[in-house]
Design an enzyme around this catalytic site. Structure first.
Site, PDB file in Angstrom:
ATOM      1  N   LYS A  30      19.026  18.530  11.418  1.00 18.32           N
ATOM      2  CA  LYS A  30      19.584  19.633  10.950  1.00 18.32           C
ATOM      3  C   LYS A  30      18.237  20.394  10.098  1.00 18.32           C
ATOM      4  O   LYS A  30      17.533  19.736   9.402  1.00 18.32           O
ATOM      5  CB  LYS A  30      20.598  19.559   9.824  1.00 18.32           C
ATOM      6  CG  LYS A  30      21.983  18.968  10.663  1.00 18.32           C
ATOM      7  CD  LYS A  30      23.063  18.714   9.650  1.00 18.32           C
ATOM      8  CE  LYS A  30      24.383  18.449  10.470  1.00 18.32           C
ATOM      9  NZ  LYS A  30      25.148  19.578  11.236  1.00 18.32           N
ATOM     10  N   ASP A  73      23.423  15.980  17.247  1.00 20.12           N
ATOM     11  CA  ASP A  73      24.091  16.611  16.006  1.00 20.12           C
ATOM     12  C   ASP A  73      25.779  16.704  16.140  1.00 20.12           C
ATOM     13  O   ASP A  73      26.522  16.887  15.633  1.00 20.12           O
ATOM     14  CB  ASP A  73      23.508  17.729  15.449  1.00 20.12           C
ATOM     15  CG  ASP A  73      23.956  18.154  14.159  1.00 20.12           C
ATOM     16  OD1 ASP A  73      24.550  17.116  13.353  1.00 20.12           O
ATOM     17  OD2 ASP A  73      23.600  19.272  13.795  1.00 20.12           O
ATOM     18  N   ARG A 128      32.510  13.737  17.575  1.00 15.56           N
ATOM     19  CA  ARG A 128      33.217  13.605  18.656  1.00 15.56           C
ATOM     20  C   ARG A 128      32.794  12.314  19.321  1.00 15.56           C
ATOM     21  O   ARG A 128      33.714  11.406  20.088  1.00 15.56           O
ATOM     22  CB  ARG A 128      33.071  14.644  19.468  1.00 15.56           C
ATOM     23  CG  ARG A 128      31.731  15.033  20.223  1.00 15.56           C
ATOM     24  CD  ARG A 128      31.670  16.378  20.453  1.00 15.56           C
ATOM     25  NE  ARG A 128      31.510  17.484  19.564  1.00 15.56           N
ATOM     26  CZ  ARG A 128      31.376  18.628  19.752  1.00 15.56           C
ATOM     27  NH1 ARG A 128      31.001  19.240  21.026  1.00 15.56           N
ATOM     28  NH2 ARG A 128      30.835  19.529  18.679  1.00 15.56           N
TER      29      ARG A 128
HETATM   30  N1  BES Z   1      29.312  17.506  10.467  1.00 12.82           N
HETATM   31  C1  BES Z   1      28.933  18.540  11.208  1.00 12.82           C
HETATM   32  C2  BES Z   1      29.890  19.876  11.386  1.00 12.82           C
HETATM   33  C3  BES Z   1      29.752  20.671   9.942  1.00 12.82           C
HETATM   34  C4  BES Z   1      28.727  21.455   9.882  1.00 12.82           C
HETATM   35  C5  BES Z   1      30.677  20.635   9.073  1.00 12.82           C
HETATM   36  C6  BES Z   1      28.437  22.284   8.793  1.00 12.82           C
HETATM   37  C7  BES Z   1      30.314  21.519   7.865  1.00 12.82           C
HETATM   38  C8  BES Z   1      29.331  22.320   7.759  1.00 12.82           C
HETATM   39  C9  BES Z   1      29.034  18.213  12.754  1.00 12.82           C
HETATM   40  O1  BES Z   1      28.674  16.753  13.020  1.00 12.82           O
HETATM   41  C10 BES Z   1      27.913  19.075  13.516  1.00 12.82           C
HETATM   42  O2  BES Z   1      26.768  18.643  13.251  1.00 12.82           O
HETATM   43  N2  BES Z   1      28.571  19.820  14.382  1.00 12.82           N
HETATM   44  C11 BES Z   1      27.523  20.564  15.131  1.00 12.82           C
HETATM   45  C12 BES Z   1      28.025  20.707  16.669  1.00 12.82           C
HETATM   46  C13 BES Z   1      27.030  21.399  17.505  1.00 12.82           C
HETATM   47  C14 BES Z   1      25.931  20.665  17.728  1.00 12.82           C
HETATM   48  C15 BES Z   1      27.563  21.535  18.780  1.00 12.82           C
HETATM   49  C16 BES Z   1      27.498  22.134  14.588  1.00 12.82           C
HETATM   50  O3  BES Z   1      28.637  22.584  13.912  1.00 12.82           O
HETATM   51  O4  BES Z   1      26.776  22.701  14.454  1.00 12.82           O
HETATM   52 ZN    ZN Z   2      28.766  15.636  11.581  1.00 10.68          ZN
HETATM   53 MN    MN Z   3      26.459  16.695  13.181  1.00 13.68          MN
END
Ligand code: BES
Ligand code: ZN
Ligand code: MN
Length: 498
Positions: free
Chosen positions: A268, A338, A342
């Protein structure tokens, strides 16, 4: 902090000694002949106060009032939502003063039909919410001053149940907020397991904690793959609350417990990455719900499952393109490390099958896309079962912890197709929260299932940065409604048969 529910007429509210008396004044107020009522109607007539929600008037050593401070606060229509906003506003000056004992009087709010349980609950929750302060990692934390809150009502007996439910939910929310707020180095998977073990000291609760070896033996290849990049060993936490006959099918709650989400190799960006310590708020909400269950002892069986680990980049970490084998046997191509939530939830959902559950609800800070879709107001609700969706929606409304149902059309799963495994862990950018839910649904085919995406609701950023404790209120209301509608313990009839 101690809450007490007490029958307090209007004149008694005025004569009770305390540091602050907070009077909730609705727009429809019918002032009586008592001194405080005269003061309130005088203030309204003179234009110094009006009962619009959140409006306040404070005074010091008022004639006829034994409390040192008097705070009048408007509650508008007097709905649960209005009560919550009003009490939240009043908690500002209460915290700024050094009040130790306060009275929240709901005696001007009651109509001829009395008070609603929802109003009492909202008052308790807002007060507890305002009184919470994070202390763990401060060398000189502000000492909590508020010791005693008396909720004054015209007739305590008629709202006692609502009061008790509010108190239990407040304790659950407190626990969820505390674990959510703790930095990742103070809330590791092992420490979360410790929190579960602590809960198991309470009546009706047991906890079991699996480590890397047991999880490997279960074949949770997807969960293990996420944990690979971290020095912290994973934990799989199994909580049980037994409040009904042993043969009664449980509700299973599954909470995402990523104690820190760097994104892994699909790392990230740096800004706000600290907020990924909140990526275990689903897990924290399960702990909070169990805290409330222990308090309320409802007639229901509940299982809590928490896969907990860190998502880190490392020489051994999972790589984009890697294919892993989940406990269900389905293989997964990890196109983005990331999208790890899931990957840990799918194995927990398969594990849930062994409980032959009447329903499984997973709770996860799953997608940034859900924040874009629904913001911080409503959690995303996905469900394969209409009755379950309705029950959760209604629980959310009743608890002032609302959610909104999102679609699960099969067309949304198109993007999860891949040439190298049974399914990919991400689809395109479009409808990101829905495609994440479609991925999970593949692992939840054997029971009624719902998924709550709390990415937008579990914590606040900015100056008020911190965990909200959502959706503990929704979950507890749902479980209590399920307990009310479930068959009672069959002990007597079974003995009669024998
Ligand atoms: N924990 C994050 C989701 C998240 C991001 C929650 C920002 C709150 C604020 C999750 O693990 C994640 O990183 N999801 C990705 C998925 C993508 C790679 C398909 C996302 O939402 O960017
Ligand atoms: Zn996450
Ligand atoms: Mn993530």
């Amino acid at each position: 902090m101690d809450f007490e529910l007490k029958t307090l007429s209007r004149p008694r509210s005025a004569s009770e000694k305390c540091d602050a008396l907070v009077v909730l004044v609705p727009a429809h107020v019918t002032p009586g002949a008592d001194a405080l009522s005269t003061l309130i109607s005088g203030a309204i007539k003179a234009g110094h106060f009006d009962a619009e929600r959140g409006k306040m008037l404070q005074s010091y050593r008022s004639p006829g009032v034994s409390a040192t401070r008097l705070i009048l606060v408007g509650v508008g229509s007097g709905s649960g939502k209005d009560v919550r906003a009003a009490v939240a506003a009043a908690m500002g000056p209460i915290k700024a003063s050094s009040a130790q004992k306060i009275i929240l009087s709901l005696s001007w709010l009651a109509t001829d039909d009395g008070l609603g349980s929802d109003q009492v609950q909202a008052a308790v929750l807002a007060c507890a919410d305002g009184a919470y302060s994070y202390r763990l990692t401060k060398s000189k934390p502000a000492a909590p001053r508020l010791e005693k809150v008396l909720i004054g009502v015209p007739a305590a007996a008629s709202v006692r149940q609502g009061f008790q439910a509010g108190l239990a939910v407040a304790r659950g929310i407190d626990l969820a907020r505390e674990w959510g707020n703790r930095p990742a180095n103070h809330a590791t998977p092992t420490m979360l397991a410790g929190a579960a073990r602590d809960l198991a000291k309470l009546r009706g609760i047991r906890a079991e904690v699996l480590g890397p070896r047991e999880v490997a033996r279960l074949g949770m290849g997807s969960f293990m793959a996420v944990a690979r990049g971290s020095q912290e060993p994973l934990r799989f936490i199994v909580l049980r609350y037994s409040g009904a006959a042993r043969d009664q099918a449980p509700v299973v709650l599954v909470g995402k417990g990523i104690t820190f989400d760097t994104g892994g190799i699909s790392i990230k960006p740096a800004p706000e990455m600290d907020e990924m310590k909140f990526d275990m708020c689903g897990a924290a909400s399960v702990l909070g719900a169990f805290r409330a269950l222990a308090e309320l002892q409802p007639n229901i069986n509940v299982v809590g499952l928490i896969p907990a680990c860190e998502n880190m980049p490392d020489g051994r970490a999972l790589k984009p393109g890697d294919v892993v084998r989940s406990m269900s046997g389905q293989t997964i191509e990890v196109l983005n490390t990331d999208a790890e939530g899931r990957l840990i939830l799918c194995d927990a959902l398969t594990y849930a099958e062994r409980f032959k559950p009447r329903a499984v609800v997973d709770i996860a800070t799953l997608t940034g896309a859900c924040v874009i879709a629904l913001g911080a107001v409503r959690s995303g609700l996905f469900a394969s079962d209409d009755a379950l969706a309705l029950a959760l929606s209604e629980a959310g409304e009743a608890a002032l912890d609302p959610c909104w149902r999102m679609p699960l059309d099969d067309e949304y799963a198109e993007g999860l197709k891949t040439n190298f495994a049974d399914v990919a862990n991400v689809a395109g950018r479009a409808a990101g929260s829905v495609t994440a839910a479609k991925f999970l649904q593949r692992f939840a085919a054997k029971y009624p299932w719902a998924h709550l995406d709390i990415a937008g609701t579990a914590w606040k950023g900015g100056a008020a940065k911190g965990s909200t404790g959502r959706p503990v209120g929704l979950l507890v209301h749902y479980l209590l409604a399920q307990a009310a509608s479930a068959p009672k313990r069959a002990r007597v009839s079974r003995r009669a048969k024998a």
